[in-house]
Write an enzyme that holds these catalytic residues in place. Structure first.
Site, mmCIF file in Angstrom:
data_model
loop_
_atom_site.group_PDB
_atom_site.id
_atom_site.type_symbol
_atom_site.label_atom_id
_atom_site.label_comp_id
_atom_site.label_asym_id
_atom_site.label_seq_id
_atom_site.Cartn_x
_atom_site.Cartn_y
_atom_site.Cartn_z
ATOM 1 N N GLY A 132 40.667 26.736 38.503
ATOM 2 C CA GLY A 132 41.695 26.408 37.515
ATOM 3 C C GLY A 132 42.806 25.712 38.266
ATOM 4 N N GLU A 133 43.958 26.325 38.288
ATOM 5 C CA GLU A 133 45.093 25.759 39.020
ATOM 6 C C GLU A 133 45.755 26.906 39.789
ATOM 7 O OE1 GLU A 133 46.269 22.704 39.762
ATOM 8 O OE2 GLU A 133 47.625 23.980 40.900
ATOM 9 N N SER A 134 45.668 26.827 41.112
ATOM 10 C CA SER A 134 46.117 27.962 41.932
ATOM 11 C C SER A 134 47.625 28.204 41.805
ATOM 12 C CB SER A 134 45.743 27.736 43.393
ATOM 13 O OG SER A 134 46.346 26.563 43.892
ATOM 14 N N CYS B 58 37.087 27.745 43.995
ATOM 15 C CA CYS B 58 38.026 26.627 43.896
ATOM 16 C C CYS B 58 39.487 27.126 43.920
ATOM 17 C CB CYS B 58 37.692 25.790 42.668
ATOM 18 S SG CYS B 58 38.329 24.128 42.827
ATOM 19 N N ARG C 91 44.475 22.369 49.867
ATOM 20 C CA ARG C 91 44.352 22.031 48.436
ATOM 21 C C ARG C 91 44.078 20.538 48.271
ATOM 22 N NH1 ARG C 91 49.156 22.637 45.316
ATOM 23 N NH2 ARG C 91 47.835 22.592 43.479
ATOM 24 N N ILE D 64 35.905 19.880 41.544
ATOM 25 C CA ILE D 64 36.977 19.318 40.705
ATOM 26 C C ILE D 64 38.309 19.492 41.442
ATOM 27 C CG2 ILE D 64 38.158 19.394 38.473
ATOM 28 C CD1 ILE D 64 35.640 20.849 37.376
ATOM 29 N N ARG D 65 38.888 18.395 41.885
ATOM 30 C CA ARG D 65 40.130 18.444 42.682
ATOM 31 C C ARG D 65 40.048 19.619 43.665
ATOM 32 N NH1 ARG D 65 44.642 19.559 39.784
ATOM 33 N NH2 ARG D 65 45.900 18.692 41.430
ATOM 34 N N HIS E 239 32.371 24.964 41.832
ATOM 35 C CA HIS E 239 32.340 25.822 40.629
ATOM 36 C C HIS E 239 30.901 26.160 40.218
ATOM 37 C CE1 HIS E 239 36.529 25.212 39.043
ATOM 38 N NE2 HIS E 239 36.467 24.132 39.784
ATOM 39 N N GLU F 39 29.990 28.301 38.285
ATOM 40 C CA GLU F 39 30.002 28.714 36.865
ATOM 41 C C GLU F 39 29.976 27.512 35.923
ATOM 42 O OE1 GLU F 39 32.510 28.464 38.803
ATOM 43 O OE2 GLU F 39 34.325 27.942 37.702
HETATM 44 N N1 GLN Z 1 43.420 21.672 42.745
HETATM 45 C C1 GLN Z 1 43.419 22.956 42.100
HETATM 46 C C2 GLN Z 1 44.439 23.892 42.741
HETATM 47 O O1 GLN Z 1 45.088 23.586 43.654
HETATM 48 C C3 GLN Z 1 42.074 23.617 42.162
HETATM 49 C C4 GLN Z 1 41.128 22.887 41.235
HETATM 50 C C5 GLN Z 1 40.042 23.742 40.677
HETATM 51 O O2 GLN Z 1 40.078 24.966 40.679
HETATM 52 N N2 GLN Z 1 39.065 23.078 40.110
HETATM 53 O O3 GLN Z 1 44.572 24.966 42.288
#
Ligand code: GLN
Length: 229
Positions: free
Chosen positions: A57-59, A89, A118, A149-150, A207, A209
């Site tokens: 997700g987004e840390s 991730c 990151r 993903i990123r 990921h 999942e």
């Molecule tokens: N770039 C996101 C972060 O720093 C991580 C991306 C992801 O979980 N797909 O949290």
């Protein structure tokens, strides 16, 4: 064989791809064991878990929400309890001991002796899919579809000498000591480390999942959750 007790696997559900993890786990079966898969948003829910998954997700958001909801300290205590934890991730970032490219004030749980960078793939390669061979640690899993993903990468395996004070690095405030060695499970062709294990803690940059295959989840239940009881 009789099923002795139900193992509770929690998925941290503050933000990100938690439902996808639960759906994958529901397709898994481990002989002689029953599981329940629960979303975790409170300390009470966390305390019922035998193992925890921290999703992607987004840390920065996961860090902020856990601070605001008072869950950060219970999560750090969960790390100390030595129960199995898997971070994917953003979850890998949250589980680590040091991060680079973090946001000021971003908190991390300090469960694994790794430094995580990151957004390590930069803009051109923001998101991609690649089939990888994980058969060196998951039997017969030669062609697993990974989704990045990123994504972060594991930029350093830490040892005791590396606890310096670098302004570009965010350090975990958890004083937990993981006494097991860090094992590198997978490197990409360019040398980026994307999967590591330290005792019963697992971190993946990608990921599992989000692909159709639930073998990674099956392996986590078998090798981490069941083996820890
Ligand atoms: N770039 C996101 C972060 O720093 C991580 C991306 C992801 O979980 N797909 O949290």
């Amino acid at each position: 064989m009789t099923i002795e007790k139900t193992l509770v696997v929690g998925v941290l559900a503050l933000q990100g791809a938690f439902i996808e993890h639960i759906n994958h786990f529901k397709q898994c079966q481990v002989e002689s064991y029953a599981f329940s898969f629960v979303e975790v948003r409170t300390e009470e829910e966390l305390n019922k878990c035998h193992a925890l998954v921290i999703p992607g997700g987004e840390s920065t958001a996961i860090s902020l929400i856990s601070q605001r909801t008072g869950l950060l300290k219970p999560l750090m205590d969960f790390v100390k309890s030595n129960k199995p934890i898997w971070g994917t991730c953003a979850g890998l970032i949250f589980l680590s001991k040091q991060i680079i490219n973090g946001k000021p004030g971003q908190q991390i749980l300090g469960g694994m002796d790794i430094q995580v960078e990151r957004n390590a793939f930069g803009r051109q390669l923001d998101s991609f899919q690649q089939n990888l061979d994980f058969s060196s640690f998951i039997p017969e899993l030669t062609d697993f579809p990974t989704v990045f993903i990123r994504a972060p990468v594991i930029s350093k395996i830490l040892n005791d000498e590396q606890q310096s004070d670098d302004a570009d690095v965010i350090y975990s405030k958890n004083d937990y000591v993981n006494d097991r060695p860090v094992e590198v499970l997978h490197k990409l062709d360019n040398g980026f480390i994307v999967a590591v294990r330290q005792g019963n803690k697992l971190g993946t940059s990608f990921h599992p999942e989000l692909s159709e295959n639930h073998k990674f989840h099956q392996w986590f239940l078998q090798d981490f959750v069941v083996n820890s009881i």
